[in-house]
Motif scaffolding. Structure first.
Motif, short mmCIF file in Angstrom:
data_model
loop_
_atom_site.label_atom_id
_atom_site.label_comp_id
_atom_site.label_asym_id
_atom_site.label_seq_id
_atom_site.Cartn_x
_atom_site.Cartn_y
_atom_site.Cartn_z
N PRO A 75 0.82 -1.33 0.00
CA PRO A 75 0.06 -0.22 -0.22
C PRO A 75 0.82 1.34 0.11
CG PRO A 75 -0.94 -1.95 1.36
CD PRO A 75 0.24 -2.14 0.98
N THR A 76 1.91 1.28 0.84
CA THR A 76 2.54 2.64 0.83
C THR A 76 3.36 3.03 -0.31
OG1 THR A 76 4.33 1.73 2.05
CG2 THR A 76 2.84 2.58 3.34
N GLY A 77 3.95 1.86 -0.94
CA GLY A 77 4.63 2.18 -2.26
C GLY A 77 3.81 2.60 -3.36
N MET A 95 8.51 -1.09 2.19
CA MET A 95 8.59 -2.65 2.54
C MET A 95 7.82 -3.21 3.86
SD MET A 95 12.72 -1.96 1.99
CE MET A 95 13.07 -3.93 2.25
N GLY A 96 7.04 -2.41 4.39
CA GLY A 96 6.48 -2.94 5.68
C GLY A 96 7.18 -2.29 6.96
N LEU A 101 11.32 6.73 4.05
CA LEU A 101 10.70 5.87 4.70
C LEU A 101 9.26 5.95 4.66
CD1 LEU A 101 11.76 3.36 6.39
CD2 LEU A 101 13.43 5.14 6.02
N THR A 102 8.57 4.88 4.33
CA THR A 102 7.21 4.87 4.38
C THR A 102 6.69 3.61 5.73
OG1 THR A 102 6.65 3.25 2.73
CG2 THR A 102 7.00 5.49 2.18
N GLY A 103 5.48 3.63 6.00
CA GLY A 103 5.19 2.71 6.77
C GLY A 103 5.06 2.90 8.29
N ALA A 104 4.58 1.92 8.88
CA ALA A 104 4.23 2.11 10.29
C ALA A 104 5.57 2.13 11.08
CB ALA A 104 3.49 0.82 11.02
N MET A 134 -0.61 5.32 7.27
CA MET A 134 0.58 4.93 6.43
C MET A 134 0.53 5.38 4.88
SD MET A 134 1.05 1.15 7.77
CE MET A 134 1.38 0.61 6.11
N CYS A 135 -0.43 5.33 4.38
CA CYS A 135 -0.70 5.70 2.88
C CYS A 135 -1.05 7.16 2.98
CB CYS A 135 -2.18 5.10 2.40
SG CYS A 135 -1.72 3.11 2.00
#
Length: 570
Positions: free
Chosen positions: A65-67, A305-306, A540-543, A558-559
């Motif tokens: 989702p974030t990518g 990547m999570g 960085l993306t994600g939790a 996150m998104c």
């Protein structure tokens, strides 16, 4: 305008290179799924040789989702952006598995799920013996199997987040943009014949009762779930995964590139990123992958990547240059309770109805929990099992056929309740171990602290109270029965509450905070610019960014932050 059958069939049966479609000899006889998907969407070995010499604006690692949220927003900002995606897995499912034939439910466990880490002995032997929910290394990642609950937390639920980051979530359009990307809608808006009357009655009961019956609760509302599909007018419940969005974006960019109005999106599947090679200034100059080394040039690298894999990558790549990485490890623990009441507690129910409600609250110390209640009325559970499986709010929190058979005259409630894990517990961390594989040489340790144990007690009580609030009408509460498991795998209904050991699960979900964001490099890992402190061209993306996990499902937030990143660096 007549349909061009010739062009259609040429597309289905293209002329093979060097062959003549069965004359004078047969063509290739062994295409497989990788060949078909690879030809349509992914870079070949020859393409890779070209890619390593190209320049890109962004290199995105991951197709979850974030990518995809980042990529979609980046193209909105600039359709000519040159973007390369590196995905460790291959093509598996085109959509969320609930949207496929019922048999695909059997694919929801291993082997799609992998565990790229080792648990410590302490994590294994502590009570409960937690294990971390695994990853799904395929195109789309966890979005092909996720529950899709997507609440939007308010600032008071972002405990100890930097004010600057909270302010980002308060910007106009932040939540709306994230909801549109994930196709979020509330269950009271579905009205497809399965969601409708029962949902309405649950909403009314909740609104009237939750403050009285659940003293620790703060909010309750129809469940927000990623199931809308505004492009498919005849389908109202369609659980979302990123696969279709990603591949549609790719095809759109191809068309724009042909018209010279955009750049092609290039996707390299089955490409494991092993290490980020950098100079002394903290600038990544190359990416080591299972396909070989890739020069970075002026590209910005976006880790999507999570939560744990990007921490693994950064710890292995930068070591002591990012000293705080992995020093926090939070997430959610969970209880499951299944109950039923007689159908007479509701009125005018049809043979098949489903509803879903979300309730959140806090314990006396301010730590958070939330209840995801899925409710089922089924007169013909065997005949309706396909529809139920497809429109189930959360396939991991659904009644079993053993619970539904014999409950034809009942309404069955399944509550999955999640509580946050305290980020201040120094016993919880991820660290590099002695493993030789740099993609898995991480040890996890998570055990409960006193605050977590107190919250779990409050959480269980609140779940029983929520069930009562959902089924009480005009101050009349029907008899409530609970499902209790037998040692042999069977079970039975009883008015006695099940033992604590049966309702508390030993899985950690929604892992977070390994690379938490903050202003001060001494007390955080990533800055407000989404870059690790001291690193020049990695974002960085994600939790893993979350300073605290809260209890709310993290994907929507996150998104939204991934979209914000795209706006800021495009």
């Amino acid at each position: 305008m007549s349909f061009n059958y010739s062009k259609f069939y040429q597309g289905l049966y293209p002329k093979p290179s060097g062959e003549s479609q069965g004359y004078p000899v047969p063509g290739p006889q062994s295409p497989n799924a990788d060949d078909i998907a690879g030809h349509a969407f992914f870079a070949s070995a020859c393409d890779w040789q070209k890619i390593v010499s190209e320049s890109f604006d962004f290199i995105v690692i991951g197709t979850g989702p974030t990518g995809v949220a980042f990529i979609e927003q980046a193209y909105k900002e600039n359709p000519k952006a040159k973007i390369l995606i590196l995905e460790r897995g291959g093509f598996w499912l085109p959509v969320h598995y609930q949207m496929l034939p019922l048999a695909f439910a059997n694919t929801s466990g291993s082997p799609p799920t992998t565990y790229p880490w080792s648990r410590t002995t302490k994590m294994l032997t502590s009570k409960p013996s937690f294990f971390q929910a695994g990853y799904i290394p395929v195109v789309g990642g966890r979005s092909t199997y996720w529950s899709a609950w997507s609440p939007s937390p308010t600032p008071d639920l972002m405990r100890d987040w930097p004010k600057e980051l909270i302010d980002v979530t308060l910007q106009k359009g932040f939540w709306q943009g994230a909801k549109e990307f994930l196709h979020v809608t509330t269950m009271d808006k579905i009205n497809d014949g399965v969601y409708g009357n029962l949902q309405h009655q649950l909403d009314c009961n909740t609104a009237k009762n939750f403050k009285q019956y659940v003293p620790s609760a703060e909010n309750a509302f129809p469940a927000p779930i990623s199931v809308a599909d505004p492009t498919w007018k005849t389908v109202k419940f369609y659980k979302y995964s990123t696969v279709g969005t990603l591949l549609n974006i790719q095809q759109q960019q191809k068309e724009l590139a042909i018209a010279k109005d955009g750049s092609e999106l290039k996707i390299v599947d089955q490409c494991v990123v092993e290490q980020l090679l950098h100079d002394d200034e903290g600038t990544v100059i190359a990416i080591q992958t299972s396909r070989g080394s890739l020069n970075v040039g002026d590209a910005k690298i976006v880790l999507a990547m999570g939560a744990i894999p990007p921490a693994t990558l950064l710890i292995n790549s930068f070591g002591d240059k990012i000293p705080n990485a992995g020093q926090r490890y939070t997430g959610h623990f969970m209880s499951h309770i299944t109950a039923r009441v007689h159908r007479s507690a509701f009125t005018n129910l049809s043979d098949l109805e489903i509803g879903a409600v979300y309730l959140d609250g806090k314990d006396d110390a301010g730590y958070q929990y939330h209840v995801q209640a899925s409710v089922f009325s089924q007169k013909n559970p065997v005949n309706d099992k396909v529809t139920t499986a497809r429109e189930c709010p959360d396939a991991a929190a659904a009644p079993t056929m053993a619970q539904l058979k014999g409950s034809e005259d009942y309404v069955v409630l399944v509550c999955a309740t999640l509580g946050e894990i305290n980020e201040k517990n120094n016993d919880n961390w991820i660290k590099r171990n002695q493993g030789k594989d740099v993609t898995t040489n991480i040890a996890l340790q998570l055990v409960l602290g006193d605050e977590d144990k107190k919250l779990w007690d409050v959480l269980d009580i609140a779940t029983y109270q929520t069930i009562k609030a959902l089924v009480t009408r005009d101050s009349k509460t029907p008899a409530i029965e609970y499902w209790v498991d037998n040692p042999d795998g069977t079970g039975y209904w009883t008015e006695d509450k099940p033992p604590q050991g049966q309702i508390r699960l030993n899985i950690i979900v929604h892992e977070a905070s390994q690379l938490w964001i903050g202003v001060n490099p001494a007390t955080s890992v990533v800055g407000l610019d989404y870059k690790p402190h001291g690193v020049k061209n990695v974002y960085l993306t994600g939790a893993s960014l979350f300073p605290t996990s809260g209890s709310w499902n993290p994907t929507l937030t996150m998104c939204g932050l991934a979209q914000d990143l795209a706006k800021k660096i495009s």
